[in-house]
Design a protein around this motif. Sequence first.
Motif: not given
Length: 512
Positions: A4-5, A8, A12, A154-155, A280
């Motif tokens: 998931s990271k 993400q 980004n 980190q969104r 990031d």
Amino acid sequence: MTESKDRQIILNIAMSLLLQIVSVVCAFIVPRLILHAYGSEVNGLIVSVTQFLSYITLLEGGIGGVLRHVLYRPLAEDDNFGMSAAVNAGKRFFRSVGFCFMGYMAVLAVTYPLFSESPFDFLSTASMVLIIGVSTLLQYFFATPYTVLLHAAQRRYVTYTFEILALLLNTLATVVLIRLGASAHVVKLASAAVFALRPLLLTVYIRRHYRIDRAADGGRQLLAKRWHGLSQHVAFFLHSNTGVAVLTLVSRDLKYVSVYSVHALVITALNKLTTIIHADFEATFGNRLALGRHDELKSTYKLYDFIIHFVGGILFTAAALLISSFVGVYVGEVSDTSYHYPLFAALLVAAEGVYCLRLPSQAMVVASGSFKQTELAAWFEVGINVVLSVVLLKITGIAGVALGSLAAMAFRLVTHTVFVQKNLLGFGVGYYVKRYAVTLASAAAGVLLSGLLGGAEIHGFGGWILRAIPVTAIVSAAFFIGNIAAYPSEMKSLFKRISGIIKKNRKTGRAE
């Protein structure tokens, strides 16, 4: 790192790339329309007013970077109270800045027409100041702390989506209104209305996805570190704004400001492309430091440093060779002032290139909260930038402003590198000597080989693109060969990592 990271981060980067593309395209369309519709003086006025209004950000005192640093740990540990306390402290602070901005905007509306040679009368110039300032005012009251929260979490893709929407709507409104013959004031008023959408959408998103405890209070850590972050913030602010301010106050020629702003469009575009992954990596540094994963921190830093030197080196070397011809095509038939300043253009590209080379060490300083330890160097950078820019402007003209910035950026690059090397990473001097030697040698080879193409006259954007393609290809080849020879394992690791993330993302997407 979890899937998931990984996804993400990919999201980004993808949204950041899309934002930069949209930003670059819109940034070239809108000023060019204004330049051709209203002339260099009105364009210079809008740029100058925008820059002077941005001076209020000095009151932020670097709290944005400090707030991100404070948020990394509660976000990593899923501590809702700690996260809420930091956000609440940030909201209180930014609202106080918003109230100060209201007063500053009123004062500037009265004083700016007195010290600038505006093409408008007093009331028209004052109203332009107020119109341009509205969108910034709304950011302070509704958006800024939430933007910092999403970046730390980190969104960033959320804020980028809203920014893209606002940019596209603003460009559309500008094109339509100018073609309808609207005044510059009406065009900027429409822009203010469009950009008011972003804080509204951001507030709705935060309320739906985060449980901010309004009673949580513990922001003393944030406010305590604020003053150490002030120097970093002032240095960054002057990096972005010294040129316009010095040209407005010292030369008092808004046409000079217009010349600077057109060249700065290219520099800003390069900066945006180079910094797509910066937030990031900074967030990743903060996470690794919070969890004590120092070996992973070092390997991640080396990857970021390699990317900046490789990608940034290509972009800025090619830009140094192409910027003057691009500006000539961009301004087209505008003849109220000359835009041909090749030395100034080259120095401006060099200054921004040096600034981007320090991004990895700058991210380490913010992620580690080392504001106090680096504030003296930041204040020296401020002094060098302002003093040299003013002195050299009087001696060498507009090129002096870029030369002052270059000297300040070079000084800070060295001090940042020394601090990170001694206190956070400990790679050794040899690591940095090799890195910069490869970058400089690759850039020199790219410039020399591009010179073999000759200097054919360029007509229109099509002609410029036909020139830019071989120049960029030659510079890219020089950097690729130089880095594959000096860093074969790093090049292989980079491509392997990119390929692995893409494959993992595809596999996860199919599973869903």
